[in-house]
Design an enzyme around this catalytic site. Structure first.
Site, PDB file in Angstrom:
ATOM      1  N   GLU A  72      44.598  27.490  34.973  1.00  0.00           N
ATOM      2  CA  GLU A  72      43.437  27.384  35.870  1.00  0.00           C
ATOM      3  C   GLU A  72      42.072  27.216  35.179  1.00  0.00           C
ATOM      4  O   GLU A  72      41.061  27.708  35.688  1.00  0.00           O
ATOM      5  CB  GLU A  72      43.366  28.611  36.820  1.00  0.00           C
ATOM      6  CG  GLU A  72      44.648  28.849  37.605  1.00  0.00           C
ATOM      7  CD  GLU A  72      44.611  30.089  38.504  1.00  0.00           C
ATOM      8  OE1 GLU A  72      43.512  30.567  38.842  1.00  0.00           O
ATOM      9  OE2 GLU A  72      45.698  30.576  38.870  1.00  0.00           O
ATOM     10  N   HIS A 107      43.032  44.876  33.958  1.00  0.00           N
ATOM     11  CA  HIS A 107      41.650  45.301  34.176  1.00  0.00           C
ATOM     12  C   HIS A 107      41.110  46.096  33.001  1.00  0.00           C
ATOM     13  O   HIS A 107      40.025  46.656  33.069  1.00  0.00           O
ATOM     14  CB  HIS A 107      41.541  46.103  35.473  1.00  0.00           C
ATOM     15  CG  HIS A 107      41.909  45.275  36.665  1.00  0.00           C
ATOM     16  ND1 HIS A 107      43.136  45.349  37.266  1.00  0.00           N
ATOM     17  CD2 HIS A 107      41.225  44.305  37.329  1.00  0.00           C
ATOM     18  CE1 HIS A 107      43.187  44.467  38.266  1.00  0.00           C
ATOM     19  NE2 HIS A 107      42.042  43.831  38.321  1.00  0.00           N
TER      20      HIS A 107
HETATM   21  N1  GLN Z   1      45.902  33.042  40.354  1.00  0.00           N
HETATM   22  C1  GLN Z   1      44.734  33.869  40.257  1.00  0.00           C
HETATM   23  C2  GLN Z   1      44.494  34.187  38.788  1.00  0.00           C
HETATM   24  O1  GLN Z   1      45.444  34.304  38.061  1.00  0.00           O
HETATM   25  C3  GLN Z   1      44.908  35.153  41.005  1.00  0.00           C
HETATM   26  C4  GLN Z   1      43.706  36.037  40.876  1.00  0.00           C
HETATM   27  C5  GLN Z   1      43.667  37.186  41.831  1.00  0.00           C
HETATM   28  O2  GLN Z   1      44.670  37.612  42.349  1.00  0.00           O
HETATM   29  N2  GLN Z   1      42.525  37.763  42.060  1.00  0.00           N
HETATM   30  O3  GLN Z   1      43.358  34.362  38.380  1.00  0.00           O
END
Ligand code: GLN
Ligand code: ZN
Length: 780
Positions: free
Chosen positions: A505, A715
């Protein structure tokens, strides 16, 4: 004699707002706070920046017409309003040791320590504030919590504004809400309820009120939104707490007049309770809630009713005519009436006028925080000189009518499609049939390994996007850089031995905005930042019209990524509920209708991904839980439309196409039926921080499809050890049949760095191999 009589002569301002964004028009607070954390500026410079924002806000709101005494709310915060309340009453968990300085005060460093933790200690937990995308810090309160006035900031802020010519209205989260939002501290006995400490916290509020009175405040706002929610605590217990709290606070020897606000929904049962106290003004949300009955209103007696008629939570221009009707209705039954917003405007951006790139038409439909202040002033004009404000009311009526008729708001092609939907459009084949077809198509090993989608968004990626936006990089150059990045991410996953790959992404600025920019019916802002938590802001898109997809969005990236590997490449989409939750959504039709339009656009995208050879498609719904209504009675209708929109998006997929979804939280029990209802073939969820507790819910529910409880808490920068992951997986296989189990992190990796990501992902694979071998051994 007390000073009470003298301050009580000031009427509540006829026009006011409950709160205002504090991050700054150009995110000045974010910049100052982050510079302070990085050691680039000192405490004095941070303080100066904060004062500039506060005074700038006060003067601006005065300029917009909030000129009466106490009309400008003192809702500045360095981080969070719930943390501010905790910091003022001394709710400092013992596990931090003594964070108070020599004067017994929690200074700014102690305050930030609670928010952000330190080397040894986790920060306070963070969770969503009512039905918003704002997160507050959860105070920890136990039998030993030593309540005392440990901060003077609210008083100092008031004094500073007053010295500069503005009498603000100090704001603090009220005692009942603070306690209801708190959790029991680690050392509290089982069954301990923070609300049981009410008697002990009230004297601190009283002391604060006395100080504010001495400083010259005529009104103080105590925010009690917890009263609009169905709480786990029994209703009578909450009523008793409200009655007791305001009995004590109104009995303070000297005090400002007390204004209790109850945003985010109808007050229902607690209206009578508050009406029976001696508070001086009460806010109710009549935007989301209804106008209460005449009898209920009559009980207010001489109190001022502050009507929240202007929506503080969404960005649409107020229907002044509809608001005028509510005001007229209220005027019949209450002695004193004032006008306000339904919630703080902290949830919307500052000023529509900043968005010069938007069409003039779209801008005319919108009201950000500044425009809402003006709307409140206009509506308050109805109380004194209705004729004078009639032109403004007419103008709003005209604009709203033109919005309804504007091109793109209602498109015949989109409407024909949603009208023709039948139940079959929402259903796939039986899971058993799909499972067999997918096994045949994919040949995955037991405990397949995958990730949630994003890989680290490096500064190179961000700067490439910024340069492309500025025109310093051509689209071709930008695209090539993204392709290079995708190749790097694919090669890395191959090297690490992942079974189902992702493209990472890199091309997405944000998982919702990216789709908003590529769908019809949306617009995006440039300065429309709203605080999400602490210094973090998001820039929600504006969903104003009928949604359609004019061209494929993700297909070329997925196709390219798939061309680099023989392993299955997951196509990656954001689901309809999350697209709605993280945007400002049109208010002129039910959310379910808008969700179905988005669902259909995604359905088309899925068909194109399949045609391009993508065999696994993930539709993320991290916000499914967040939009769940506050009142239990409204929840099932919500779950119906939200689940249906996901099903509409995914049900066109072939049996052999594996649909994944991802949810970002672990309170799974609450909505497990809904998650089951999504009917995804594989669901990944958060679980590492809660040590796999979720597998018990899965087991008792008999969850029958694929599931990936996260084994790596993304996180935190911490690298989970191989042993730790092995243990988590071993726990999981005890409760969930191993043929259903997937191995993955908790969430996307975009906020992490490469070093820790690589090390962690490597440990996931090694641990998986160990557990696979154990399973083989056990099967012998
Ligand atoms: N596909 C998104 C990512 O990997 C999912 C992020 C999310 O769930 N907030 O960033
Ligand atoms: Zn997530």
């Amino acid at each position: 004699m007390t000073e009470q009589t003298s301050v009580q002569s000031t009427p509540f301002p006829s026009a006011s707002i409950l709160g205002y964004p504090r991050i700054g028009r150009r995110r000045e607070l974010k910049k100052a706070v982050e510079a302070y954390w990085a050691g680039k500026i000192d405490a004095a410079a941070l303080d100066t920046a904060a004062k500039e924002i506060q005074l700038g806000t006060a003067k601006r709101l005065q300029g917009l017409g909030l000129t009466e005494a106490a009309a400008v709310p003192g809702t500045f915060s360095f981080y969070d309003q719930v943390l501010d309340a905790a910091a003022h009453v001394g709710a400092v968990p013992a596990r931090f040791g003594n964070l108070l300085n020599a004067e017994g005060q929690l200074d700014i460093d102690g305050y930030f320590t609670l928010a952000r933790g330190n080397k040894e200690q986790q920060p306070l937990e963070m969770t969503k504030w009512f039905d918003t995308n704002y997160h507050y810090l959860v105070p920890e309160i136990g039998p030993e919590t030593n309540f005392a006035l440990t901060s003077n900031r609210i008083v100092e802020e008031f004094e500073y504004a007053l010295a500069n010519g503005v009498e603000t209205r100090p704001y603090i989260v009220g005692p009942v809400t603070v306690l209801l939002l708190s959790k029991a501290s680690d050392d509290a006995p089982a069954g301990f309820s923070p609300l049981s400490r009410l008697e002990d916290v009230l004297p601190v509020y009283t002391a604060l009120l006395e100080k504010l009175a001495a400083a010259g405040a005529s009104w103080v706002q105590l925010d009690e939104p917890a009263l609009v929610v169905d709480q786990d605590t029994p209703e009578q217990e909450i009523q008793a707490a409200v009655a007791r709290a305001y009995e004590v606070l109104t009995a303070a020897a000297t005090r400002p007049q007390l204004f209790v606000s109850t945003p985010y929904g109808a007050l229902n049962g607690q209206l009578g309770t508050l009406a029976a106290t001696n508070i001086d003004a009460l806010h109710i949300d009549v935007f989301k809630g209804e106008v209460p009955s005449a009898a209920a209103l009559a009980a207010l007696g001489a109190k001022t009713l502050v009507a929240g008629v202007v929506d503080g939570h969404n960005i649409w221009r107020n229907d002044l005519q509809a608001s005028a009707k509510k005001i007229a209705e209220l005027q019949k039954s209450v002695a004193k009436l004032a006008i306000s917003t339904s919630t703080s405007t902290q949830h919307v951006p500052h000023d529509v006028e900043e968005e010069v790139q938007l069409s003039e038409q779209l801008r005319s439909w919108l009201a950000f925080a500044d425009q809402k202040a003006v709307e409140v002033v206009t509506l308050a004009g109805l109380l004194t000189d209705a004729a004078a404000v009639q032109p403004a009311v007419d103008e709003a009526t005209r604009v709203i009518a033109s919005r309804a008729a504007a091109e793109g708001v209602k498109r015949a092609d989109v409407r024909a499609r949603t009208a023709a939907l039948t139940p079959a459009d929402f259903n796939r084949s039986e899971y058993a049939v799909r499972e067999a077809a997918q096994e045949e198509a994919l040949h995955l090993p037991p405990l397949p390994t995958t990730t949630i989608g994003s890989f680290p968004q490096t500064s190179e990626i961000r700067s490439a996007r910024a340069r492309n936006n500025k025109g310093d990089l051509t689209d071709e150059q930008y695209e090539q850089l993204m392709k290079d990045e995708i190749k790097r991410v694919v090669d890395l996953q191959e090297e690490l031995g992942y079974d189902v790959l992702v493209h990472g992404e890199p091309e997405r600025n944000d998982m919702v905005q990216y789709f908003a920019e590529n769908l019809e019916g949306f617009d995006v802002t440039v300065h429309g930042w709203v605080q999400s938590y602490g210094s973090r802001c998001t820039r929600p898109s504006i969903l104003w019209g009928d949604v359609t997809r004019s061209a494929p969005i993700t297909v070329k990236w997925a196709e390219y990524a798939q061309s680099l590997t023989n392993k299955p490449m997951k196509g990656m989409l954001t689901g309809p509920v999350t697209i709605l939750a993280w945007s400002f959504v049109r208010d002129d039709q039910p959310l379910g209708e808008t969700a179905n339009q988005v669902g259909l656009a995604l359905r088309d995208e899925i068909a194109d991904l399949e045609a391009a050879g993508i065999k696994i498609i993930q539709v993320d719904e991290p916000a499914l839980r967040e939009l769940l209504p506050l009142r239990k009675a409204d929840q099932s209708a919500y779950l119906d439309w939200s689940v249906n929109s996901f099903r509409l998006a995914t049900a066109g997929a072939a049996d052999a196409t594996q649909i994944h979804t991802h949810l970002c939280y672990s309170e799974f029990g609450v909505i497990i039926d809904a998650i089951d209802g999504l009917d995804a073939d594989v669901t990944s969820i958060e679980a590492a921080r809660s040590r796999m507790e979720v597998v018990h819910d899965l087991e008792s529910h008999g969850f029958g499809r694929g599931v990936g409880p996260g084994v790596y808490d993304i996180h935190s920068p911490r690298v989970p050890g191989e042993q730790e992951v092995t243990e988590l997986l071993s726990t999981a296989v005890k409760h969930v049949p191993s043929r259903q189990l997937w191995v993955n992190p908790d969430c996307g990796l975009k906020t992490r760095g490469y070093a820790e990501t690589e090390a962690s992902l490597r440990n996931l694979v090694t641990a998986t191999k160990t557990v696979r071998a154990e399973l083989l051994e056990a099967a012998k």
